[in-house]
Design a protein around this motif. Sequence first.
Motif, PDB file in Angstrom:
ATOM      1  N   ARG A  11      29.532 -47.020  -8.090  1.00  0.00           N
ATOM      2  CA  ARG A  11      28.194 -47.586  -7.933  1.00  0.00           C
ATOM      3  C   ARG A  11      28.230 -49.104  -8.115  1.00  0.00           C
ATOM      4  NH1 ARG A  11      25.113 -44.672 -11.662  1.00  0.00           N
ATOM      5  NH2 ARG A  11      25.196 -46.344 -13.180  1.00  0.00           N
ATOM      6  N   LEU A  14      29.848 -50.439  -4.931  1.00  0.00           N
ATOM      7  CA  LEU A  14      28.893 -50.412  -3.825  1.00  0.00           C
ATOM      8  C   LEU A  14      27.892 -51.544  -3.953  1.00  0.00           C
ATOM      9  CD1 LEU A  14      27.574 -49.049  -1.344  1.00  0.00           C
ATOM     10  CD2 LEU A  14      26.315 -47.588  -2.957  1.00  0.00           C
ATOM     11  N   ASP A  54      20.258 -44.271  -2.274  1.00  0.00           N
ATOM     12  CA  ASP A  54      20.664 -43.124  -1.459  1.00  0.00           C
ATOM     13  C   ASP A  54      21.138 -43.576  -0.080  1.00  0.00           C
ATOM     14  OD1 ASP A  54      18.341 -43.703  -0.022  1.00  0.00           O
ATOM     15  OD2 ASP A  54      17.176 -42.092  -0.915  1.00  0.00           O
ATOM     16  N   VAL A  55      21.610 -42.605   0.700  1.00  0.00           N
ATOM     17  CA  VAL A  55      22.159 -42.882   2.024  1.00  0.00           C
ATOM     18  C   VAL A  55      21.105 -43.505   2.933  1.00  0.00           C
ATOM     19  CG1 VAL A  55      23.051 -41.798   4.120  1.00  0.00           C
ATOM     20  CG2 VAL A  55      23.974 -41.149   1.898  1.00  0.00           C
ATOM     21  N   VAL A  58      20.764 -47.191   2.123  1.00  0.00           N
ATOM     22  CA  VAL A  58      21.910 -47.989   2.571  1.00  0.00           C
ATOM     23  C   VAL A  58      21.902 -48.144   4.093  1.00  0.00           C
ATOM     24  CG1 VAL A  58      24.439 -48.032   2.720  1.00  0.00           C
ATOM     25  CG2 VAL A  58      23.323 -47.456   0.552  1.00  0.00           C
ATOM     26  N   LEU A  76      28.678 -45.436   3.852  1.00  0.00           N
ATOM     27  CA  LEU A  76      27.945 -44.185   3.619  1.00  0.00           C
ATOM     28  C   LEU A  76      28.772 -43.228   2.766  1.00  0.00           C
ATOM     29  CD1 LEU A  76      26.263 -43.583   7.101  1.00  0.00           C
ATOM     30  CD2 LEU A  76      25.232 -44.519   5.020  1.00  0.00           C
ATOM     31  N   THR A  79      28.547 -44.488  -0.706  1.00  0.00           N
ATOM     32  CA  THR A  79      27.218 -44.200  -1.254  1.00  0.00           C
ATOM     33  C   THR A  79      27.135 -42.764  -1.754  1.00  0.00           C
ATOM     34  OG1 THR A  79      26.224 -45.785   0.280  1.00  0.00           O
ATOM     35  CG2 THR A  79      24.747 -44.197  -0.760  1.00  0.00           C
ATOM     36  N   ARG A  80      27.676 -41.828  -0.974  1.00  0.00           N
ATOM     37  CA  ARG A  80      27.664 -40.416  -1.401  1.00  0.00           C
ATOM     38  C   ARG A  80      28.493 -40.231  -2.669  1.00  0.00           C
ATOM     39  NH1 ARG A  80      28.624 -40.011   4.343  1.00  0.00           N
ATOM     40  NH2 ARG A  80      26.677 -39.443   5.421  1.00  0.00           N
ATOM     41  N   SER A  83      26.888 -41.325  -5.890  1.00  0.00           N
ATOM     42  CA  SER A  83      25.743 -40.533  -6.345  1.00  0.00           C
ATOM     43  C   SER A  83      26.157 -39.315  -7.166  1.00  0.00           C
ATOM     44  CB  SER A  83      24.924 -40.058  -5.134  1.00  0.00           C
ATOM     45  OG  SER A  83      24.420 -41.171  -4.410  1.00  0.00           O
TER      46      SER A  83
END
Length: 281
Positions: A11, A14, A54-55, A58, A76, A79-80, A83
């Motif tokens: 995180r 990202l 969340d996706v 983004v 992506l 990002t997943r 999470s």
Amino acid sequence: MAGPNGAVVRRLHLGRILRELREQAGLSLEIAAPAFDWSSSKLSRIENGRQGVDVHGVRTMMDVYGVVGPQWEELLDLTRAASEKGWWRAYGLDDKGYVPLEAEATLIREATAAFVPGLLQTDAYAKAVFAATLHRRSETELANLTAIRGRRQERLTSDEDPLELIAVVDEAVLRRPVGGRAVMRVQLAHLAEAAALDRVTLQVLPLSLGAHPGLSAPFTLLTFGDIDFGDMVYVEHPVGAVHINKESEVAVATLTFDRLRSLALDVEESVALIERVAAET
């Protein structure tokens, strides 16, 4: 992917990428945030890794920032992964503190003049350390903290989720009777056994050195393997802790750690000292 470890470092990673993309697009926080129906403070928290995204969010950010090509799917996927929930939550811990950071590390370098490193503590020693703090804990909290420490230690011998530890400890750590003499004898024996593990390197700074750079404060260097995040320094203090990934400050900590290793006894000499202290305890 983060797997069972959770995704705190991902995180943070990202957020740093999203901040760089915004800056490359020439947008300030105040200009970019309304395009997502967010406040500038929310966007700042996302970029600092203090808040997840969340996706869908983004995707919108990449549209606004003009991102094209394979970076779409890479972001992506990140990002997943960012999470995912960490295993430590089952024990009552949140995503703050040291455990979530260590969970994604592949190498830990720790220097301490106070206690045996957590990854090498016995249950009885750990309980004595927890009990000595000013923060009063319930029996359930103590049990959870001990269980967390045990789960962390499993990675030192795990093939699926390996972790390497290089630890430099002051001789005073060996001689301080945490939990009493009986607890300390078992702890010292455990240290000698752990030093034989392939993924553990343990060195002792002898008292004969006098003052050395490790006396000022304990610190831990974390390396994150396949996560392109750079190393991090974690430092605890009486009212909390800080984690630092500024390159220049990490470099100073790395030089300090390397200096401590050069001053310390080698592994064989360190184990011999541990065994002598155990015989005296």
